[in-house]
Design a protein around this motif. Sequence first.
Motif, PDB file in Angstrom:
ATOM      1  N   TYR A 210       0.854  -1.125  -0.005  1.00 26.39           N
ATOM      2  CA  TYR A 210       0.012   0.113  -0.181  1.00 26.39           C
ATOM      3  C   TYR A 210       0.881   1.379   0.068  1.00 26.39           C
ATOM      4  CZ  TYR A 210      -2.889   3.676   2.051  1.00 26.39           C
ATOM      5  OH  TYR A 210      -3.468   5.092   2.149  1.00 26.39           O
ATOM      6  N   TRP A 212       3.955   1.420  -1.204  1.00 23.05           N
ATOM      7  CA  TRP A 212       4.389   1.741  -2.462  1.00 23.05           C
ATOM      8  C   TRP A 212       3.450   2.340  -3.481  1.00 23.05           C
ATOM      9  CZ3 TRP A 212       3.631   0.112  -7.421  1.00 23.05           C
ATOM     10  CH2 TRP A 212       4.749   0.523  -8.469  1.00 23.05           C
ATOM     11  N   TRP A 213       2.180   1.918  -3.392  1.00 22.97           N
ATOM     12  CA  TRP A 213       1.345   2.331  -4.297  1.00 22.97           C
ATOM     13  C   TRP A 213       0.834   3.787  -4.088  1.00 22.97           C
ATOM     14  CZ3 TRP A 213      -3.609   4.105  -2.488  1.00 22.97           C
ATOM     15  CH2 TRP A 213      -4.546   4.463  -3.798  1.00 22.97           C
ATOM     16  N   ARG A 214       0.748   4.033  -2.698  1.00 19.85           N
ATOM     17  CA  ARG A 214       0.585   5.617  -2.550  1.00 19.85           C
ATOM     18  C   ARG A 214       1.634   6.539  -2.921  1.00 19.85           C
ATOM     19  NH1 ARG A 214      -0.522   7.456   3.569  1.00 19.85           N
ATOM     20  NH2 ARG A 214       1.824   7.304   3.603  1.00 19.85           N
ATOM     21  N   HIS A 216       3.737   6.147  -5.155  1.00 25.40           N
ATOM     22  CA  HIS A 216       3.937   6.006  -6.948  1.00 25.40           C
ATOM     23  C   HIS A 216       2.778   6.922  -7.261  1.00 25.40           C
ATOM     24  CE1 HIS A 216       4.723   4.673 -10.915  1.00 25.40           C
ATOM     25  NE2 HIS A 216       3.501   4.543 -11.048  1.00 25.40           N
ATOM     26  N   ARG A 217       1.789   6.797  -6.463  1.00 24.05           N
ATOM     27  CA  ARG A 217       0.431   7.649  -7.022  1.00 24.05           C
ATOM     28  C   ARG A 217       1.066   9.296  -6.533  1.00 24.05           C
ATOM     29  NH1 ARG A 217      -4.818   7.468  -3.621  1.00 24.05           N
ATOM     30  NH2 ARG A 217      -3.344   8.730  -2.029  1.00 24.05           N
TER      31      ARG A 217
END
Length: 360
Positions: A210, A212-214, A216-217
Amino acid sequence: MSEQAGEKTEQPTPRRLEEAQKKGQLARSAEVQTVFVLMGGLAAFSFAGHEIWLQMLATLHTTLGHLHDTPVSGVTIQGQAVTGMLFVARCAGPIVFGTMLAGLLAGVIQNRFTTASEALRVDWARLNPVEGAQRLFSMRQAAPTALALLKFVTITLLSYTEIRNILYDPIFEHSVSLAHIANFFAQATLRIFLRIGLVMAVLAAADYGYQWWRTHRDLMMTREELKEEAKSSESNPLVKSARRRQRNISQRKMQAAVPTADVVVTNPTHFAVALRYDRKTMKAPKVVAKGIRLNAQRIKEIARQHQVPVLENKPLARMLFKYGKVGGEIPAQLYAAVAEVLAWVYRVNRYRYFAEQNQT
């Protein structure tokens, strides 16, 4: 417009990722740090637990066995205090060292073995209590809060079931030695922490995904940011110099490949495209060189020096220059036109190609 002006729809550029790494804006999870520390402590306890137990027995035997003949004075109390601190250091030292080493290792791995220089600077804005309260009650804290609640419930259930099994163990119904009781509780504690550690590892993996996704976003860019970065890169002298060097290298490679071409198709002054076709090794003709204006003139000069046919065909030269890639095959829609050109070349130079085939 279907997209809002400030919407982040573009992937981060390498420059953006490099700047984020310098600022320390990387995916990091506190749960990963916790798992490493827990496992480091368990490993240290497993290796040094027996030695710690022996030191505890020796210290208790020495201390309690000589209470009756130990005088009470300031000197003896001071000596006992020093002895006690050394005892605590010997017992807790391996576990503290193991947890510290594991915590440092987790931080280094999450930072990708780099040091964020800008992240080490003092950011006074983070000390603002108003902004701190806003971050605490923001939507970004919803996932960490839910994860913490899940972790609390899971740890409580695992601990409760294991502690209940310990309380109903037959060891409490019989007379056993102190060493056996100590070993029993050590094994039970190790089982509890191992079960908790496994669950924590799963939660840490989910939390890191989570984060990493945040991250990257957050690093994604708008179209305007991409344009601004491209403008700043174009105005950078180092970038210009690197592009110029790369362009010169590719031009020299193309010019070196012109003598191996079968034909050069020209515009006649604006474009020049050199083609090569080997029936044995190629499925379709390939573009070995192409150029515009001065580069086109240079390609034609090299072709004439090495007796490579030069054919003027304005529409075909324009299409080959636009859609053909150096080192790649020609577009399928140009097969027929190029086949006519190559057939003409083979007819005009049939003696040359017949001699080359006999040599091979």
